[in-house]
Design an enzyme around this catalytic site. Structure first.
Site, PDB file in Angstrom:
ATOM      1  N   ASP A  32      29.023  37.627  47.795  1.00 29.47           N
ATOM      2  CA  ASP A  32      28.777  36.993  49.097  1.00 29.47           C
ATOM      3  C   ASP A  32      27.660  37.799  49.745  1.00 29.47           C
ATOM      4  O   ASP A  32      26.991  38.612  49.081  1.00 29.47           O
ATOM      5  CB  ASP A  32      30.066  36.888  49.937  1.00 29.47           C
ATOM      6  CG  ASP A  32      30.575  38.237  50.434  1.00 29.47           C
ATOM      7  OD1 ASP A  32      29.991  39.285  50.075  1.00 29.47           O
ATOM      8  OD2 ASP A  32      31.562  38.250  51.190  1.00 29.47           O
ATOM      9  N   CYS A  73      32.059  41.470  46.894  1.00 30.93           N
ATOM     10  CA  CYS A  73      32.058  41.123  48.318  1.00 30.93           C
ATOM     11  C   CYS A  73      32.119  42.436  49.098  1.00 30.93           C
ATOM     12  O   CYS A  73      31.776  43.489  48.537  1.00 30.93           O
ATOM     13  CB  CYS A  73      33.180  40.142  48.674  1.00 30.93           C
ATOM     14  SG  CYS A  73      34.852  40.730  48.427  1.00 30.93           S
ATOM     15  N   THR A  89      34.726  44.236  50.510  1.00 29.94           N
ATOM     16  CA  THR A  89      35.775  45.137  50.013  1.00 29.94           C
ATOM     17  C   THR A  89      36.150  44.859  48.567  1.00 29.94           C
ATOM     18  O   THR A  89      36.810  45.693  47.929  1.00 29.94           O
ATOM     19  CB  THR A  89      37.056  44.937  50.839  1.00 29.94           C
ATOM     20  OG1 THR A  89      37.449  43.548  50.721  1.00 29.94           O
ATOM     21  CG2 THR A  89      36.844  45.289  52.306  1.00 29.94           C
ATOM     22  N   HIS A  99      43.960  48.703  29.485  1.00 31.74           N
ATOM     23  CA  HIS A  99      45.345  48.255  29.692  1.00 31.74           C
ATOM     24  C   HIS A  99      45.445  46.773  30.059  1.00 31.74           C
ATOM     25  O   HIS A  99      46.400  46.117  29.661  1.00 31.74           O
ATOM     26  CB  HIS A  99      46.004  49.058  30.818  1.00 31.74           C
ATOM     27  CG  HIS A  99      46.233  50.493  30.466  1.00 31.74           C
ATOM     28  ND1 HIS A  99      47.144  51.290  31.124  1.00 31.74           N
ATOM     29  CD2 HIS A  99      45.662  51.297  29.529  1.00 31.74           C
ATOM     30  CE1 HIS A  99      47.135  52.509  30.611  1.00 31.74           C
ATOM     31  NE2 HIS A  99      46.230  52.543  29.650  1.00 31.74           N
ATOM     32  N   HIS A 112      50.079  46.754  25.432  1.00 29.00           N
ATOM     33  CA  HIS A 112      49.433  46.101  26.576  1.00 29.00           C
ATOM     34  C   HIS A 112      49.288  44.597  26.359  1.00 29.00           C
ATOM     35  O   HIS A 112      49.284  43.832  27.313  1.00 29.00           O
ATOM     36  CB  HIS A 112      48.065  46.733  26.836  1.00 29.00           C
ATOM     37  CG  HIS A 112      48.162  48.208  27.087  1.00 29.00           C
ATOM     38  ND1 HIS A 112      48.808  48.734  28.174  1.00 29.00           N
ATOM     39  CD2 HIS A 112      47.723  49.267  26.362  1.00 29.00           C
ATOM     40  CE1 HIS A 112      48.765  50.056  28.130  1.00 29.00           C
ATOM     41  NE2 HIS A 112      48.108  50.405  27.031  1.00 29.00           N
TER      42      HIS A 112
HETATM   43  C1  RB5 Z   1      32.722  39.424  54.769  1.00 27.87           C
HETATM   44  O1  RB5 Z   1      32.537  39.878  56.071  1.00 27.87           O
HETATM   45  C2  RB5 Z   1      33.948  40.087  54.146  1.00 27.87           C
HETATM   46  O2  RB5 Z   1      35.107  39.589  54.733  1.00 27.87           O
HETATM   47  C3  RB5 Z   1      33.960  39.843  52.651  1.00 27.87           C
HETATM   48  O3  RB5 Z   1      32.794  40.326  52.099  1.00 27.87           O
HETATM   49  C4  RB5 Z   1      35.092  40.495  51.871  1.00 27.87           C
HETATM   50  O4  RB5 Z   1      35.180  41.847  52.146  1.00 27.87           O
HETATM   51  C5  RB5 Z   1      36.379  39.803  51.896  1.00 27.87           C
HETATM   52  O5  RB5 Z   1      37.356  40.198  51.248  1.00 27.87           O
END
Ligand code: RB5
Length: 147
Positions: A8, A65, A67, A98, A133
């Site tokens: 993203d 993304c 996180t 695994h 596994h």
């Molecule tokens: C975008 O702001 C953020 O929410 C997205 O990149 C991600 O971290 C969502 O899990």
């Protein structure tokens, strides 16, 4: 094996660096977007990668993304997808040995570029250990069949 990559807006910069890394290492990388860092919805891009990995054994994916959490949640809705959110060398290695992870998920806002590239390198070059596994993965697949 083809490696398909998407992000993203929060993962866009790291996606570009990873595609360069794949090219430098003579690995076929395919960019499934987005084309810029304007705000987009991560599920739309997780779906592009997860659909293809779910459909084809010779394809692996990388999703990024902010996180890594939203991409992981979305990708793991697809049959046969084992998307692993990795934070360091140890989780990258274990996700392959695994879990036979077929999608690597990274957090562009929580990793340094250096660590992200180390994770990618390990993840692409570590085999699945099989053995005990495999039985655990078979259990995951049997859950999918009941859904
Ligand atoms: C975008 O702001 C953020 O929410 C997205 O990149 C991600 O971290 C969502 O899990």
């Amino acid at each position: 094996m083809k490696t398909i990559v998407a992000s993203d807006h929060a993962g866009f910069k790291l996606k570009a660096r990873i595609l360069t890394f794949l090219s430098e290492n003579k690995i076929e990388g395919v960019d499934l977007g987005p084309d810029g860092d304007i705000s987009v919805d991560y599920p739309d891009f997780a779906v592009k990668v997860a659909e293809q990995v779910s459909a084809g054994e010779r394809t692996r994916g990388i999703l990024i993304c902010g996180t890594g959490i939203g991409m992981s949640i979305t990708a793991n809705k697809f049959n046969g997808v084992r998307a692993a959110l990795c934070h360091n060398e140890a989780t990258a290695e274990a996700s392959r040995r695994h879990n036979d992870a077929n999608i690597l998920v990274l957090g562009g806002r929580v990793l340094t570029e250096d660590m992200a590239l180390k994770i990618v390198d390990i993840w692409l070059n570590t085999p699945f250990d099989g053995g005990r596994h495999q039985g655990r993965i078979d259990k995951i697949q049997s859950i999918e069949k009941t859904q």
